[in-house]
Design a protein around this motif. Sequence first.
Motif, PDB file in Angstrom:
ATOM      1  N   LYS A  48      -1.143  -2.340   0.632  1.00 24.73           N
ATOM      2  CA  LYS A  48      -0.257  -2.041  -0.505  1.00 24.73           C
ATOM      3  C   LYS A  48      -0.339  -0.557  -0.859  1.00 24.73           C
ATOM      4  O   LYS A  48      -1.437   0.026  -0.858  1.00 24.73           O
ATOM      5  CB  LYS A  48      -0.653  -2.883  -1.726  1.00 24.73           C
ATOM      6  CG  LYS A  48      -0.350  -4.357  -1.566  1.00 24.73           C
ATOM      7  CD  LYS A  48       1.134  -4.592  -1.726  1.00 24.73           C
ATOM      8  CE  LYS A  48       1.471  -6.072  -1.586  1.00 24.73           C
ATOM      9  NZ  LYS A  48       2.903  -6.305  -1.421  1.00 24.73           N
ATOM     10  N   SER A  49       0.787   0.019  -1.187  1.00 28.23           N
ATOM     11  CA  SER A  49       0.841   1.469  -1.442  1.00 28.23           C
ATOM     12  C   SER A  49      -0.007   1.873  -2.648  1.00 28.23           C
ATOM     13  O   SER A  49      -0.528   2.990  -2.685  1.00 28.23           O
ATOM     14  CB  SER A  49       2.289   1.904  -1.652  1.00 28.23           C
ATOM     15  OG  SER A  49       2.834   1.218  -2.750  1.00 28.23           O
ATOM     16  N   ASN A  50      -0.198   0.981  -3.613  1.00 26.57           N
ATOM     17  CA  ASN A  50      -0.932   1.362  -4.828  1.00 26.57           C
ATOM     18  C   ASN A  50      -2.451   1.420  -4.650  1.00 26.57           C
ATOM     19  O   ASN A  50      -3.165   1.782  -5.578  1.00 26.57           O
ATOM     20  CB  ASN A  50      -0.546   0.451  -5.993  1.00 26.57           C
ATOM     21  CG  ASN A  50      -0.836  -1.007  -5.698  1.00 26.57           C
ATOM     22  OD1 ASN A  50      -1.390  -1.341  -4.655  1.00 26.57           O
ATOM     23  ND2 ASN A  50      -0.441  -1.881  -6.607  1.00 26.57           N
ATOM     24  N   ILE A  51      -2.957   1.078  -3.473  1.00 30.64           N
ATOM     25  CA  ILE A  51      -4.413   1.156  -3.269  1.00 30.64           C
ATOM     26  C   ILE A  51      -4.848   2.540  -2.782  1.00 30.64           C
ATOM     27  O   ILE A  51      -6.026   2.851  -2.759  1.00 30.64           O
ATOM     28  CB  ILE A  51      -4.945   0.081  -2.292  1.00 30.64           C
ATOM     29  CG1 ILE A  51      -4.353   0.278  -0.888  1.00 30.64           C
ATOM     30  CG2 ILE A  51      -4.665  -1.315  -2.823  1.00 30.64           C
ATOM     31  CD1 ILE A  51      -4.990  -0.624   0.162  1.00 30.64           C
ATOM     32  N   GLU A  53      -5.319   6.519  -2.968  1.00 32.22           N
ATOM     33  CA  GLU A  53      -5.452   7.593  -3.967  1.00 32.22           C
ATOM     34  C   GLU A  53      -4.992   8.922  -3.385  1.00 32.22           C
ATOM     35  O   GLU A  53      -5.072   9.138  -2.167  1.00 32.22           O
ATOM     36  CB  GLU A  53      -6.913   7.708  -4.398  1.00 32.22           C
ATOM     37  CG  GLU A  53      -7.402   6.486  -5.153  1.00 32.22           C
ATOM     38  CD  GLU A  53      -8.888   6.588  -5.475  1.00 32.22           C
ATOM     39  OE1 GLU A  53      -9.408   7.720  -5.617  1.00 32.22           O
ATOM     40  OE2 GLU A  53      -9.529   5.540  -5.562  1.00 32.22           O
ATOM     41  N   LYS A  54      -4.549   9.791  -4.268  1.00 27.76           N
ATOM     42  CA  LYS A  54      -4.113  11.125  -3.848  1.00 27.76           C
ATOM     43  C   LYS A  54      -5.313  11.935  -3.353  1.00 27.76           C
ATOM     44  O   LYS A  54      -6.443  11.695  -3.771  1.00 27.76           O
ATOM     45  CB  LYS A  54      -3.433  11.853  -5.013  1.00 27.76           C
ATOM     46  CG  LYS A  54      -2.117  11.212  -5.397  1.00 27.76           C
ATOM     47  CD  LYS A  54      -1.516  11.890  -6.590  1.00 27.76           C
ATOM     48  CE  LYS A  54      -0.191  11.215  -6.943  1.00 27.76           C
ATOM     49  NZ  LYS A  54       0.410  11.753  -8.152  1.00 27.76           N
ATOM     50  N   GLY A  73       1.356  12.908  -3.619  1.00 33.36           N
ATOM     51  CA  GLY A  73       1.592  11.503  -3.276  1.00 33.36           C
ATOM     52  C   GLY A  73       2.235  11.302  -1.915  1.00 33.36           C
ATOM     53  O   GLY A  73       2.369  10.173  -1.452  1.00 33.36           O
ATOM     54  N   GLY A 130       6.528  -2.795  -0.981  1.00 36.77           N
ATOM     55  CA  GLY A 130       5.337  -2.175  -1.566  1.00 36.77           C
ATOM     56  C   GLY A 130       4.202  -1.978  -0.587  1.00 36.77           C
ATOM     57  O   GLY A 130       3.123  -1.535  -0.956  1.00 36.77           O
ATOM     58  N   VAL A 154       6.317   6.862  -1.859  1.00 33.31           N
ATOM     59  CA  VAL A 154       6.566   5.474  -2.281  1.00 33.31           C
ATOM     60  C   VAL A 154       7.766   5.445  -3.189  1.00 33.31           C
ATOM     61  O   VAL A 154       7.948   6.304  -4.029  1.00 33.31           O
ATOM     62  CB  VAL A 154       5.326   4.901  -3.004  1.00 33.31           C
ATOM     63  CG1 VAL A 154       5.614   3.495  -3.529  1.00 33.31           C
ATOM     64  CG2 VAL A 154       4.151   4.882  -2.063  1.00 33.31           C
TER      65      VAL A 154
END
Length: 154
Positions: A48-51, A53-54, A73, A130, A154
């Motif tokens: 998932k893309s939200n896991i 970090e930058k 990002g 996602g 994303v």
Amino acid sequence: MDKKIFRRSFIKKAILAVISLEAGYLISDIFKNKSVKKLNPDLFSAGKSNIFEKNKMYPFNSGKFYLSVFDDGGMLAISIKCTHLGCIVQPDSKGFLCPCHASAFDKRGEVLSPPATRALDIFPITIEKGEVMIDINSPIKRKKGFRKSQLTYV
Ligand code: FES
């Protein structure tokens, strides 16, 4: 009730029960196919893309790439294969280092020191539902190095 009538009635009920069961399976299959669209099986799922970090780099040894996430990002899927003679590059503080003949690359995969003369290859990234999907079968050679257009957001 005579035996013939009882037998006919039983057979009718049994046939109806089998038909009802088949119809139920068919209907449930139709709903399953509509509600769950499968992800492209030819692509490598990084998760998932939200896991992610930058300003971090994530190794995916089984996919043969590093997923680099930059401070804005933007993401790059960078090949682990050195563009000199194909050894596996290792991450280091500046980016990547090749253990074979000491080529060095920055975090975007651009050459910092030879003998490699070309940036590390990258793989196309798409976001599906996602999830970050990498096309590991389609490496892109970067003759002119890094371009901002190579980043995926994303
Ligand atoms: S294979 Fe990487 S520097 Fe030669």
